[in-house]
Design an enzyme around this catalytic site. Structure first.
Site, PDB file in Angstrom:
ATOM      1  N   GLY A  58       0.839  -1.189   0.000  1.00 62.11           N
ATOM      2  CA  GLY A  58       0.000   0.000   0.000  1.00 62.11           C
ATOM      3  C   GLY A  58       0.878   1.244   0.000  1.00 62.11           C
ATOM      4  CD  GLN A  63       3.362   5.832   2.632  1.00 66.86           C
ATOM      5  OE1 GLN A  63       2.360   5.287   2.189  1.00 66.86           O
ATOM      6  NE2 GLN A  63       4.369   5.161   3.151  1.00 66.86           N
ATOM      7  CB  CYS A 103       5.294   2.307   7.288  1.00 66.87           C
ATOM      8  SG  CYS A 103       4.813   3.803   6.404  1.00 66.87           S
ATOM      9  CG  LEU A 104       6.592   1.005   1.190  1.00 69.60           C
ATOM     10  CD1 LEU A 104       6.006   1.303  -0.183  1.00 69.60           C
ATOM     11  CD2 LEU A 104       7.699  -0.035   1.102  1.00 69.60           C
ATOM     12  CG  HIS A 145      -0.488   1.272   7.273  1.00 67.72           C
ATOM     13  ND1 HIS A 145       0.470   0.839   8.172  1.00 67.72           N
ATOM     14  CD2 HIS A 145       0.158   2.104   6.415  1.00 67.72           C
ATOM     15  CE1 HIS A 145       1.633   1.399   7.864  1.00 67.72           C
ATOM     16  NE2 HIS A 145       1.474   2.164   6.801  1.00 67.72           N
ATOM     17  CD  GLU A 146      -1.150   2.476   2.802  1.00 65.03           C
ATOM     18  OE1 GLU A 146      -0.710   3.642   2.713  1.00 65.03           O
ATOM     19  OE2 GLU A 146      -0.414   1.491   3.040  1.00 65.03           O
ATOM     20  CG  HIS A 149       0.324   6.788   5.514  1.00 68.54           C
ATOM     21  ND1 HIS A 149       1.475   7.313   6.073  1.00 68.54           N
ATOM     22  CD2 HIS A 149       0.582   5.470   5.314  1.00 68.54           C
ATOM     23  CE1 HIS A 149       2.388   6.345   6.195  1.00 68.54           C
ATOM     24  NE2 HIS A 149       1.871   5.214   5.743  1.00 68.54           N
TER      25      HIS A 149
END
Ligand code: NI
Length: 178
Positions: A58, A63, A103-104, A145-146, A149
């Site tokens: 994701g 991000q 997380c990226l 999670h997204e 963000h």
């Protein structure tokens, strides 16, 4: 994997962009395919390419430095079923389950996070059509999670004090590298 020009740089912790609330994309913007001088279809395509390249499941617009309420995801094992949602809203959360997340934007940090087990994902697809999708398990986790963000919330803000204490060294290293 060879680098291609579609890839976008991923914003890393502790960049303050990651703590900002993103704004909704209007229907007019979706119909025009443009917001903040960005071509939205191109943005989605590049976010998907960036997510695959980084081996993530994701990726949220903040991000890649874009303050719009948009995320892309693909939880299929074959990595060939990307989907994108604008202005996501999570409804009817059910159950509670704790699983490890990463997380990226926070490389090499993983921690268990408690999330709803299932919920309804609503929002708009890139054509501006309303979306109402029941999700459970990993897809439900990714949606939470997204969407976090888009509210400027990182998963490390969703873990207990003890767990965060365990991560303090890794987080400090990321802060020093920034
Ligand atoms: Ni993330």
């Amino acid at each position: 994997a060879g680098k291609n020009s579609n890839l976008l740089p991923i914003v890393l912790y502790p960049d303050p962009i990651l703590n900002k609330k993103a704004r909704e994309v209007t229907l007019e913007e979706l119909r025009a395919g443009k917001a903040d001088n960005l071509d939205l279809n191109e943005l989605v395509m590049r976010m998907v390419a960036t997510m695959y390249d980084a081996e993530g499941i994701g990726l949220a617009a903040p991000q890649v430095g874009v303050g719009l309420r948009l995320f892309v995801a693909d939880v299929s094992p074959e990595r060939n079923t990307p989907f994108s949602v604008f202005n996501p809203v999570l409804k009817d959360p059910n159950g509670s389950i704790e699983e490890e997340e990463g997380c990226l934007s926070i490389p090499k940090v993983r921690a268990k996070v408690k999330r709803a087990e299932s919920l309804i994902l609503s929002g708009l697809d890139p054509q501006g059509q309303p979306l109402n999708l029941p999700v459970e398990g990993l897809p439900a986790r990714v949606c939470q999670h997204e969407t976090d963000h888009l509210d400027g919330v990182l998963f490390i803000q969703r873990i207990g004090t003890a767990a965060r204490f365990m991560l303090r060294q890794k987080l400090r290293e990321l802060e020093e590298d920034y």
